[in-house]
Enzyme design. Structure first.
Site: not given
Ligand SMILES: *Cc1c(COP(=O)(O)O)cnc(C)c1O
Length: 421
Positions: A230, A272, A275, A310, A314, A341-342
């Protein structure tokens, strides 16, 4: 100003060997960023980053991150296999999956991965798949409602399919403890791509308070708290990047306010991130092959949404640099499009760019995470190669481009396709 990590001369040279389009990753950038992250959390002795494999599932990238001290966060069987192949084992692997097939729990168990349960109803599945509840286990939390950081940054956990309510967390910990679990973890992912230093400290507060509550109510030993992903990146040139040192310090303050007084100063922190680890250190390199002048001005490139989904999915902004024209005025308004074709197959809409000529190389920035990985084969389009720009300036192909044979490979039972297999 966003600047590519390669020059036009370098790219033209690379393109002689590896035709466009291709994804290019920057080893130096990846290593330096991983080092900054590690330093930001060095105050927490058990700290570990589990790279979210789904962001960039390439073994050579995973190996670099392993050398930087990271583990992996997996959500599927093939991501577990990738981690295993690279040499990650046991507690170096986190299995944060949802709607999980029972065989995948079994595979995670076999590798000794830490299982992060998405739901209380998964407990019997894990027990069955592994033969017993593992000694170390984690549960995913969803507080519901809206998670608001500021007027522009909020997310909607109440609408998300992931995680358990606080009552379910208590109940799950009680059941797991009774079934033999000894070390517990807590995980939550409440907002995505946050470009603010506030998110992690706010999330940490929610999770640390929950941890204290869970410990009081169930008496379990909480070994780790996983702040998950996140932390975002500035896709737009006017956005200010997160400062990971400030984020680490913000989390430390909350740790000392909430966990230390509760006698929980030994809890390890895990992240975790996907990005944040790879996004800025990869780009999609493509060449302008057509220009079209109708109701709008179009530049057709040799990449399409199959290579980077992306923008189509989005409406995401990805910055574009026209190589060699960095100093020219941005006096042309273009839609930069691929060949699907989108009509959403547009890398940019009404984007002010320097005049583009056929043959120009375009760098599409911040494609290092959730870029190649989200690729698909619509319109029979083939996935591109992935290349690594190494620290010594040389280039290594770390995944070849797909061929038609790859695309048809699953039709190998069909005699009509013989000619193309
Ligand atoms: C997608 C995801 C992440 C990584 O998210 P980022 O936005 O790339 O940092 C971490 N943990 C879980 C469970 C995820 O589904």
């Amino acid at each position: 100003m966003k600047k590519p990590f390669v020059t036009k001369e370098q790219l033209e040279k690379i393109a002689e060997t590896y035709p466009t389009p291709f994804h290019l990753y920057d080893e130096r950038g990846i290593r330096e960023n991983a080092k900054r992250l590690k330093e930001a959390f060095a105050w927490n002795p058990g700290y570990k980053e589990y790279f979210a494999v789904k962001a960039t599932p390439n073994p050579c990238i995973l190996r670099i991150l392993r050398e930087c001290g990271c583990g992996t966060d997996c959500s599927s069987a093939t991501e577990l296999m990738l981690s295993d192949a690279v040499g990650f084992a046991g507690r170096e692997i986190m299995f944060s999956s949802n709607d999980t097939p029972v065989e995948e729990f079994a595979m995670a168990g076999k590798l000794g991965a830490i299982i992060n349960l998405d739901d209380i109803t998964h407990i019997p599945y894990v027990e069955k798949a592994l033969g017993a509840i593992p000694e170390t286990i984690s549960c995913r939390y969803n507080p519901g409602g809206v998670f608001k950081i500021s007027n522009d940054i909020m997310d909607n956990p109440g609408d998300a399919k992931y995680g358990m309510t606080s009552d379910q967390m208590v109940e799950a910990f009680r059941i797991l403890k009774e079934k033999g679990a000894r070390e517990f973890g807590i995980h939550a992912f409440l907002a995505s791509n946050t470009v603010t230093n506030e998110y992690y400290p706010l999330l940490a507060k929610v999770l640390f308070e929950l941890a204290v509550d869970l410990k009081e109510k169930t008496g379990v030993h909480i070994g780790f708290i996983n702040l998950s992903g996140g932390i975002g990146i500035p896709y737009r040139p006017d956005q200010e990047a997160n400062d990971i040192a400030v984020i680490g310090e913000g989390v430390r303050k909350v740790y000392e306010q909430v966990l230390v007084p509760a006698g929980m100063g030994d809890v390890a922190l895990y992240t975790e991130l996907g990005r944040f680890m790879l996004g800025p250190y990869g780009c999609l390199v493509t060449r302008a092959i057509h220009e079209k002048h109708t109701h709008k001005e179009y530049i057709g490139v040799d990449a399409c949404a199959v290579n980077l989904m992306r923008p189509a999915m989005y409406g995401a902004y990805h910055h574009i640099t026209v190589m060699g024209k960095e100093d020219r005025p941005l006096d042309h308004k273009y839609d930069v499009v691929g060949s699907l074709c989108e009509n959403n197959d547009k890398f940019a809409v009404d984007r002010m760019l320097p005049e583009i000529e056929k043959g120009d190389l375009l760098v599409i920035h911040d494609a290092g995470a959730h870029g190649f990985a989200m690729g698909y084969n619509y319109n029979g389009k083939l996935k591109s190669a992935e290349l690594l720009l190494k620290e010594d300036g040389s280039v290594e192909q770390i995944r070849r481009a797909e061929t038609a044979q790859d695309y048809f490979a699953t039709l190998d039972g069909c005699p009509m396709m013989k000619k193309y297999l």
